[in-house]
Motif scaffolding. Structure first.
Motif, PDB file in Angstrom:
ATOM      1  N   GLY A   4       0.838  -1.191   0.000  1.00 59.66           N
ATOM      2  CA  GLY A   4       0.000   0.000   0.000  1.00 59.66           C
ATOM      3  C   GLY A   4       0.874   1.244   0.000  1.00 59.66           C
ATOM      4  O   GLY A   4       1.950   1.248   0.585  1.00 59.66           O
ATOM      5  N   THR A   5       0.399   2.278  -0.695  1.00 57.88           N
ATOM      6  CA  THR A   5       1.138   3.539  -0.700  1.00 57.88           C
ATOM      7  C   THR A   5       0.169   4.682  -0.428  1.00 57.88           C
ATOM      8  O   THR A   5      -1.021   4.595  -0.750  1.00 57.88           O
ATOM      9  CB  THR A   5       1.852   3.805  -2.046  1.00 57.88           C
ATOM     10  OG1 THR A   5       0.880   3.899  -3.086  1.00 57.88           O
ATOM     11  CG2 THR A   5       2.865   2.711  -2.373  1.00 57.88           C
ATOM     12  N   THR A   6       0.707   5.728   0.187  1.00 57.63           N
ATOM     13  CA  THR A   6      -0.028   6.972   0.367  1.00 57.63           C
ATOM     14  C   THR A   6       0.904   8.078  -0.119  1.00 57.63           C
ATOM     15  O   THR A   6       1.978   7.803  -0.646  1.00 57.63           O
ATOM     16  CB  THR A   6      -0.405   7.215   1.843  1.00 57.63           C
ATOM     17  OG1 THR A   6       0.796   7.417   2.590  1.00 57.63           O
ATOM     18  CG2 THR A   6      -1.193   6.056   2.429  1.00 57.63           C
ATOM     19  N   ALA A   7       0.534   9.307   0.106  1.00 60.87           N
ATOM     20  CA  ALA A   7       1.362  10.436  -0.328  1.00 60.87           C
ATOM     21  C   ALA A   7       2.676  10.512   0.444  1.00 60.87           C
ATOM     22  O   ALA A   7       3.605  11.189   0.013  1.00 60.87           O
ATOM     23  CB  ALA A   7       0.592  11.741  -0.172  1.00 60.87           C
ATOM     24  N   ARG A   9       3.953   7.464   2.408  1.00 62.95           N
ATOM     25  CA  ARG A   9       4.267   6.191   3.057  1.00 62.95           C
ATOM     26  C   ARG A   9       4.082   5.006   2.116  1.00 62.95           C
ATOM     27  O   ARG A   9       3.145   4.976   1.336  1.00 62.95           O
ATOM     28  CB  ARG A   9       3.322   6.066   4.246  1.00 62.95           C
ATOM     29  CG  ARG A   9       3.504   4.934   5.159  1.00 62.95           C
ATOM     30  CD  ARG A   9       2.549   5.079   6.349  1.00 62.95           C
ATOM     31  NE  ARG A   9       2.724   6.357   7.005  1.00 62.95           N
ATOM     32  CZ  ARG A   9       3.274   6.534   8.195  1.00 62.95           C
ATOM     33  NH1 ARG A   9       3.689   5.503   8.881  1.00 62.95           N
ATOM     34  NH2 ARG A   9       3.394   7.737   8.706  1.00 62.95           N
ATOM     35  N   ARG A 112       8.756   5.656   5.041  1.00 68.71           N
ATOM     36  CA  ARG A 112       7.987   6.889   5.232  1.00 68.71           C
ATOM     37  C   ARG A 112       8.893   8.115   5.191  1.00 68.71           C
ATOM     38  O   ARG A 112      10.101   8.006   5.214  1.00 68.71           O
ATOM     39  CB  ARG A 112       7.218   6.825   6.551  1.00 68.71           C
ATOM     40  CG  ARG A 112       8.107   6.776   7.767  1.00 68.71           C
ATOM     41  CD  ARG A 112       7.339   6.404   9.036  1.00 68.71           C
ATOM     42  NE  ARG A 112       8.235   6.300  10.159  1.00 68.71           N
ATOM     43  CZ  ARG A 112       9.065   5.298  10.394  1.00 68.71           C
ATOM     44  NH1 ARG A 112       9.125   4.281   9.559  1.00 68.71           N
ATOM     45  NH2 ARG A 112       9.855   5.292  11.436  1.00 68.71           N
ATOM     46  N   GLN A 123       5.828  11.240  -6.161  1.00 68.66           N
ATOM     47  CA  GLN A 123       4.972  10.093  -6.482  1.00 68.66           C
ATOM     48  C   GLN A 123       5.728   9.048  -7.293  1.00 68.66           C
ATOM     49  O   GLN A 123       5.605   7.851  -7.047  1.00 68.66           O
ATOM     50  CB  GLN A 123       3.702  10.537  -7.213  1.00 68.66           C
ATOM     51  CG  GLN A 123       2.671   9.425  -7.357  1.00 68.66           C
ATOM     52  CD  GLN A 123       2.261   8.821  -6.026  1.00 68.66           C
ATOM     53  OE1 GLN A 123       2.057   9.512  -5.031  1.00 68.66           O
ATOM     54  NE2 GLN A 123       2.136   7.495  -5.985  1.00 68.66           N
TER      55      GLN A 123
END
Length: 146
Positions: A4-7, A9, A112, A123
């Motif tokens: 999983g990725t976020t902005a 992490r 992170r 990104q």
């Protein structure tokens, strides 16, 4: 394996059919690191120890990634800073080994701190590193299965 990725992490959770001690040894012993990651990687596995990886990116540019071990708690927690030579500040990588059964462990990798990087590159770097970690953890599992 769940990725999983976020902005800011990357989180990868991976069930490995080995006890935490075997995985820990593969993550920290120089000869094991060479076997599953490559001889272009070195880690002085102790608090304050240095990490170094020399590699070539998709454009053919030689890149040096370095870091320092900030937490070292055998056989369950490893954390280090992580930065390519042209990054303004390092990110952080942690690996937690959580025993699920006698011969099964959940490895949770978290990378992170991406907000330290320029927004126009962030990104793409997150996606590249998520793919890279996925690849390296598959190689780790293959090594452990030998």
């Amino acid at each position: 394996m769940k990725v999983g990725t976020t902005a800011d992490r990357i989180v990868i959770e991976y069930d490995i059919r080995q006890a935490p001690q075997q995985i820990w040894a593969a993550l920290t012993a120089p000869e094991a690191i060479t076997a599953w990651w490559g001889n272009h990687v070195s880690l002085d596995a102790k608090a304050g120890g240095a990490f170094r990886e020399e590699w070539t990116d998709e454009t053919g540019r030689r890149v040096v990634t370095t870091g320092t071990v900030s937490r070292f708690e055998p056989p369950e927690f490893l954390e280090l800073t992580w930065a390519d030579e042209d990054w303004p500040q390092p990110t952080q990588v942690s690996m937690v080994l959580d025993p699920v059964a006698e011969t099964k462990t959940l490895l949770r990798l978290e990378h992170r701190g991406w907000s330290v990087l320029p927004a126009d590159k962030r990104q793409r770097l997150i996606e590249q590193h998520a793919a890279g970690w996925h690849h390296h953890l598959r190689d780790l599992e293959a090594y452990l299965g030998r």
